[in-house]
Design a protein around this motif. Structure first.
Motif, short mmCIF file in Angstrom:
data_model
loop_
_atom_site.label_atom_id
_atom_site.label_comp_id
_atom_site.label_asym_id
_atom_site.label_seq_id
_atom_site.Cartn_x
_atom_site.Cartn_y
_atom_site.Cartn_z
N LYS A 115 0.83 -1.22 0.00
CA LYS A 115 0.00 0.00 0.00
C LYS A 115 0.86 1.26 0.00
CE LYS A 115 -4.52 -0.44 2.16
NZ LYS A 115 -5.07 -0.49 3.53
N ALA A 116 1.91 1.25 0.82
CA ALA A 116 2.79 2.42 0.90
C ALA A 116 3.49 2.64 -0.44
CB ALA A 116 3.82 2.23 2.01
N GLU A 163 2.35 1.68 -3.31
CA GLU A 163 1.31 2.10 -4.25
C GLU A 163 1.06 3.60 -4.14
OE1 GLU A 163 -2.62 -0.42 -5.56
OE2 GLU A 163 -2.46 0.30 -3.52
N THR A 164 1.08 4.11 -2.90
CA THR A 164 0.85 5.54 -2.68
C THR A 164 1.86 6.40 -3.42
OG1 THR A 164 -0.03 5.02 -0.51
CG2 THR A 164 0.59 7.30 -0.86
N ALA A 188 7.85 6.12 0.89
CA ALA A 188 7.02 4.95 1.21
C ALA A 188 7.48 4.33 2.53
CB ALA A 188 7.11 3.91 0.09
N LEU A 236 1.62 14.85 -3.52
CA LEU A 236 1.39 13.74 -2.59
C LEU A 236 1.42 14.24 -1.14
CD1 LEU A 236 1.15 10.66 -2.01
CD2 LEU A 236 3.64 10.63 -1.93
N LEU A 275 -1.52 13.96 1.60
CA LEU A 275 -1.36 13.26 2.89
C LEU A 275 -1.78 14.20 4.02
CD1 LEU A 275 2.10 11.56 2.30
CD2 LEU A 275 -0.09 10.39 2.58
N ARG A 284 -5.33 12.78 5.01
CA ARG A 284 -5.06 11.93 6.17
C ARG A 284 -4.78 12.73 7.43
NH1 ARG A 284 -1.02 7.06 4.55
NH2 ARG A 284 -2.02 6.40 2.65
N LYS A 319 -0.38 9.13 -7.30
CA LYS A 319 -1.49 8.31 -6.85
C LYS A 319 -2.77 9.04 -7.24
CE LYS A 319 -3.53 5.21 -4.23
NZ LYS A 319 -3.81 3.94 -4.82
N ILE A 333 -6.03 8.16 -1.06
CA ILE A 333 -4.79 7.68 -0.43
C ILE A 333 -5.05 7.29 1.01
CG2 ILE A 333 -3.14 8.89 -1.89
CD1 ILE A 333 -2.96 11.06 0.23
#
Ligand SMILES: Nc1ncnc2c1ncn2[C@@H]1O[C@H](COP(=O)(O)OP(=O)(O)OP(=O)(O)O)[C@@H](O)[C@H]1O
Ligand SMILES: [Mg+2]
Length: 259
Positions: free
Chosen positions: A123-124, A126-127, A152, A182, A186, A190, A255, A259
């Motif tokens: 997943k990391a 992929e981000t 990542a 990105l 984030l 997030r 991405k 995310i």
């Protein structure tokens, strides 16, 4: 607002020479702070103090509400160092191994990596758009690709606070835009707090909500980035810069989805 960094009356010097003097400021949860300032103004030194790599002469540092001397939540802190100095890339490790190494506190050093950890690593990767490279040796990647892997590596442990020291040095301009994008996501999606040292004032004013200017052994926090940008960018470029044009930067994000 919850404070994730609190610095009070901090002084530091290498030997006799003071680099930071009586510095106080705080960073709130969810902030994206861009740290700018001339060479030698103490930006990297400040990050080293915040990571407990060096100790202040005077003053107090609190991280996530805890005095740094007793701080025990380092797994919640991510750090992306300036690329060249951060990692020995001739070490024969795969991309997957480099990223999963940051999970060892969870996995245990000699235990086997479980599928749930493998998934976190995937997943990391992929981000940052590097999942197809997971079996490649880190030393065989380009500088920009390595930098994505290092990001990542930080993301895999799901940090609450990330420090970056000039993360785009050696990266081409397209990857640079993708990295800022990105980081912005984030932060926005997030809620990760970001403190990034950068010489790219244009990018900082677009993505950060606060700009910390270092110089004269101190730090001035600018909370109105638009106004700061207007004044400083006009000074640099000689005309007004349309910041909104840069805000929709996600066309080349690594991405595309959530995310
Ligand atoms: N290990 C060290 N020993 C002695 N002096 C040091 C050491 N590291 C840095 N310095 C000095 O401290 C000052 C601040 O350095 P620092 O690396 O924090 O600056 P910076 O703002 O990150 O600069 P740059 O933009 O060039 O990365 C500089 O004058 C530098 O020469
Ligand atoms: Mg530096």
């Amino acid at each position: 607002m919850e404070k994730v960094i609190e610095i009070s009356n901090l002084s530091f010097g290498y030997g006799e020479r003071l680099i930071l003097e009586d510095m106080s400021f705080s960073v709130e949860k969810g902030d994206f702070v861009g740290v700018i300032g001339p060479n030698g103004s103490g930006k990297s030194t400040l990050l080293k103090l915040l990571l407990r790599q060096i100790k202040p002469i005077k003053g107090e540092i609190k991280l996530l509400g805890q005095n740094i001397e007793k701080f025990n939540q380092w797994n919640k802190i991510g750090y992306v160092a300036q690329k060249a100095s951060s990692f020995n890339t001739s070490f024969p490790a795969t991309v997957e191994e480099v990223v999963s190494a940051n999970l060892f506190p969870q996995i245990g050093l000699f235990k086997r990596i479980k599928s749930k950890h493998r998934e976190l690593v995937y997943k990391a990767l992929e981000t940052v758009g590097m999942e197809d490279y997971k079996d490649r040796l880190i030393g065989n990647l380009s500088g920009g690709q390595q930098q994505r892997v290092f990001i990542a590596r930080v993301l895999v442990s799901e940090p609450e606070l990330i420090f970056l020291d000039e993360p785009t040095v050696g990266i081409d301009s397209e990857s640079e835009g993708a990295l800022y994008c990105l980081l912005g996501r984030l932060n926005q999606e997030r809620g990760i707090t970001i403190v990034m040292v950068s010489h790219d004032i244009g990018a900082v004013t677009v993505h950060a909500n606060k700009i910390a200017c270092m110089g004269n052994k101190g730090l001035v926090m600018n909370e109105n980035t638009e106004e700061f940008a207007k004044n400083s960018l006009r000074e640099i470029y000689g005309h007004d810069v349309n910041l909104h044009a840069h805000k929709h930067c996600c066309t080349n994000c690594w991405k595309k989805g959530a995310i």
